[in-house]
Design a protein around this motif. Structure first.
Motif, PDB file in Angstrom:
ATOM      1  N   ARG A   1      -4.813  -0.142  -1.605  1.00  0.00           N
ATOM      2  CA  ARG A   1      -4.286  -0.215  -3.048  1.00  0.00           C
ATOM      3  C   ARG A   1      -3.557  -1.649  -1.635  1.00  0.00           C
ATOM      4  N   ILE A   2      -3.712  -1.756  -0.904  1.00  0.00           N
ATOM      5  CA  ILE A   2      -3.440  -3.366   0.147  1.00  0.00           C
ATOM      6  C   ILE A   2      -3.666  -3.917   0.026  1.00  0.00           C
ATOM      7  N   ARG A   3      -4.995  -3.658   0.113  1.00  0.00           N
ATOM      8  CA  ARG A   3      -5.951  -5.050  -0.024  1.00  0.00           C
ATOM      9  C   ARG A   3      -5.977  -5.514  -1.520  1.00  0.00           C
ATOM     10  N   ALA A   4      -5.941  -4.629  -2.132  1.00  0.00           N
ATOM     11  CA  ALA A   4      -6.051  -5.269  -3.867  1.00  0.00           C
ATOM     12  C   ALA A   4      -4.613  -5.751  -4.241  1.00  0.00           C
TER      13      ALA A   4
ATOM     14  N   ALA B   1      -3.118  -7.675  -1.693  1.00  0.00           N
ATOM     15  CA  ALA B   1      -2.939  -9.089  -0.578  1.00  0.00           C
ATOM     16  C   ALA B   1      -3.643  -9.709  -1.546  1.00  0.00           C
ATOM     17  N   GLU B   2      -5.645  -9.427  -1.545  1.00  0.00           N
ATOM     18  CA  GLU B   2      -5.973 -10.346  -2.074  1.00  0.00           C
ATOM     19  C   GLU B   2      -5.697 -10.985  -3.716  1.00  0.00           C
ATOM     20  N   GLU B   3      -4.932 -10.142  -4.756  1.00  0.00           N
ATOM     21  CA  GLU B   3      -4.552 -10.764  -6.228  1.00  0.00           C
ATOM     22  C   GLU B   3      -3.621 -11.156  -5.653  1.00  0.00           C
ATOM     23  N   LYS B   4      -2.831 -11.110  -4.337  1.00  0.00           N
ATOM     24  CA  LYS B   4      -1.283 -11.866  -4.894  1.00  0.00           C
ATOM     25  C   LYS B   4      -1.768 -13.372  -3.795  1.00  0.00           C
ATOM     26  N   GLY B   5      -2.683 -13.043  -2.778  1.00  0.00           N
ATOM     27  CA  GLY B   5      -3.356 -14.767  -1.764  1.00  0.00           C
ATOM     28  C   GLY B   5      -2.120 -14.214  -0.969  1.00  0.00           C
ATOM     29  N   VAL B   6      -1.869 -12.864  -0.129  1.00  0.00           N
ATOM     30  CA  VAL B   6      -0.421 -12.851   0.593  1.00  0.00           C
ATOM     31  C   VAL B   6      -1.300 -12.266   1.734  1.00  0.00           C
TER      32      VAL B   6
ATOM     33  N   GLY C   1      -4.784   6.418  11.216  1.00  0.00           N
ATOM     34  CA  GLY C   1      -3.419   5.173  11.250  1.00  0.00           C
ATOM     35  C   GLY C   1      -4.716   4.222  11.726  1.00  0.00           C
ATOM     36  N   TYR C   2      -5.535   3.986  12.784  1.00  0.00           N
ATOM     37  CA  TYR C   2      -5.972   2.530  12.151  1.00  0.00           C
ATOM     38  C   TYR C   2      -6.813   2.262  11.705  1.00  0.00           C
ATOM     39  N   TRP C   3      -6.527   3.216  10.612  1.00  0.00           N
ATOM     40  CA  TRP C   3      -7.879   2.621   9.099  1.00  0.00           C
ATOM     41  C   TRP C   3      -6.250   1.804   8.571  1.00  0.00           C
ATOM     42  N   LEU C   4      -5.302   2.336   8.339  1.00  0.00           N
ATOM     43  CA  LEU C   4      -4.272   1.683   7.945  1.00  0.00           C
ATOM     44  C   LEU C   4      -4.123   0.169   8.457  1.00  0.00           C
ATOM     45  N   ALA C   5      -4.327   0.625   9.570  1.00  0.00           N
ATOM     46  CA  ALA C   5      -3.675  -0.478  10.709  1.00  0.00           C
ATOM     47  C   ALA C   5      -5.185  -1.972   9.734  1.00  0.00           C
ATOM     48  N   LEU C   6      -5.913  -1.548   9.447  1.00  0.00           N
ATOM     49  CA  LEU C   6      -7.165  -2.614   9.385  1.00  0.00           C
ATOM     50  C   LEU C   6      -6.780  -3.287   7.345  1.00  0.00           C
ATOM     51  N   ALA C   7      -6.057  -2.423   7.246  1.00  0.00           N
ATOM     52  CA  ALA C   7      -5.519  -3.035   5.939  1.00  0.00           C
ATOM     53  C   ALA C   7      -5.185  -4.870   6.353  1.00  0.00           C
ATOM     54  N   GLY C   8      -4.305  -5.012   7.902  1.00  0.00           N
ATOM     55  CA  GLY C   8      -3.501  -5.724   8.130  1.00  0.00           C
ATOM     56  C   GLY C   8      -4.332  -6.635   8.306  1.00  0.00           C
ATOM     57  N   ASP C   9      -4.400  -8.228   7.673  1.00  0.00           N
ATOM     58  CA  ASP C   9      -5.465  -9.340   8.370  1.00  0.00           C
ATOM     59  C   ASP C   9      -5.585 -10.006   9.554  1.00  0.00           C
ATOM     60  N   GLU C  10      -4.409  -9.544  10.442  1.00  0.00           N
ATOM     61  CA  GLU C  10      -4.039  -9.393  11.901  1.00  0.00           C
ATOM     62  C   GLU C  10      -3.662  -7.823  12.208  1.00  0.00           C
ATOM     63  N   ILE C  11      -3.540  -7.380  13.415  1.00  0.00           N
ATOM     64  CA  ILE C  11      -3.608  -6.269  14.083  1.00  0.00           C
ATOM     65  C   ILE C  11      -2.698  -6.898  15.715  1.00  0.00           C
TER      66      ILE C  11
END
Length: 298
Positions: free
Chosen positions: A82-85, A87-92, A106-116
């Motif tokens: 949901r976070i990635r969808a 982010a890509e939809e809003k260009g954020v 918890g690391y799986w969630l962190a992978l939603a970040g463009d930078e960690i």
């Protein structure tokens, strides 16, 4: 004319040039439903907060503040997706920050970040899949208790804690774990492409590391905390706006069960288990949640 254009016409500098906003989503706790109160991170509870974070006015980025030892792989994947969808939809852009722990789910969630980012002493990694449970059949024998269970389907009672362990059941679980592990590895390969600096055999062993070591391995992009990094990226006037889940009082008190599977385990609960099974399941769930944190010394 846009709202920002209208604000530029106003005489006040703050209205003409509003400070950039970073939406902050807190992802604290084990992932999934745990214990009698069904506490834990699930997409059902977080969806509204995630969507509101991406809809903030003057939004420049979304930051994920993560402190989680992992849990349900399904809920990890759903929240990440949901976070990635959005982010890509809003260009954020999305930035992820590990606090004490960003391990396993918890690391799986962190992978939603463009930078960690993480602290030097944060615990990061644990890219693997674990199932654990208890067996009570010998204790029941000593107490003179007979287990009676009737199923339609010879695999319906797989991993029943009141029956002796069956090698075929264990083999089935290992097969399922392999599928989930491969999905986790695929996300890591995709999101950290060109960044990881260690063999996959080491990265995907289930081991975990300090933040400083995770940086050397390429699992994170830098050492730093949310406020400092966001001020460095967007200026000292950046506004950090936490967006919290909206929960009714019945859900906060655990009076409403979620529709998602509760335990981080890969085994399903049988229907019609009765009060005894519910009680045992609640005890196991609470122990399982505690074990997730205890594994990392917390």
């Amino acid at each position: 004319m846009t709202l920002r254009s209208l604000l530029r016409l106003l005489p006040f500098r703050r209205f003409r040039h509003p400070p950039p906003v970073v939406g902050v989503i807190r992802l604290y706790g084990a992932i999934g439903r745990f214990g009698p109160l069904h506490i834990g991170l699930t997409l059902a509870d977080l969806a509204s907060a995630i969507e509101r974070a991406f809809d903030l006015r003057d939004l420049e980025a979304v930051a994920l503040s993560i402190n989680s030892p992992g849990g349900s792989p399904v809920q990890s994947a759903l929240i990440y997706g949901r976070i990635r969808a959005l982010a890509e939809e809003k260009g954020v852009p999305v930035y992820a920050f590990a606090e004490d722990i960003a391990a396993s789910g918890g690391y799986w969630l962190a992978l939603a970040g463009d930078e960690i980012f993480a602290d030097d002493s944060s615990i990061v990694g644990s890219i693997g899949v674990k199932f654990s449970g208890f067996g009570f059949h010998e204790a029941m024998g000593r107490l003179g208790i007979e287990r009676r269970i009737y199923t339609a389907g010879d695999k319906k009672a797989i991993l029943d804690p009141f029956k002796p362990e069956d090698p075929e059941d264990v083999a089935r679980i290992h097969e399922l774990q392999g599928d989930v592990h491969e999905a986790f590895k695929t996300i890591v390969r995709t999101r950290r492409e060109g960044k990881v600096k260690a063999p996959e055999a080491e990265l995907f062993s289930g081991a975990f590391w300090s933040g400083s070591r995770a940086l050397e391995l390429g699992l994170i992009d830098g050492i730093g905390d949310l406020r400092s990094v966001m001020r460095a990226r967007f200026g000292d006037e950046v506004r950090l706006k936490p967006v919290l889940p909206q929960r009714g009082w019945r859900r906060r008190l655990g009076l409403v069960k979620g529709s998602e599977p509760g335990l981080a385990s890969l085994a399903g609960a049988p229907m019609g288990g009765g009060l005894g099974a519910d009680l045992a399941g609640g005890i196991i769930a609470a122990l399982e949640e505690r074990a997730l944190w205890a594994r990392f010394g917390l």
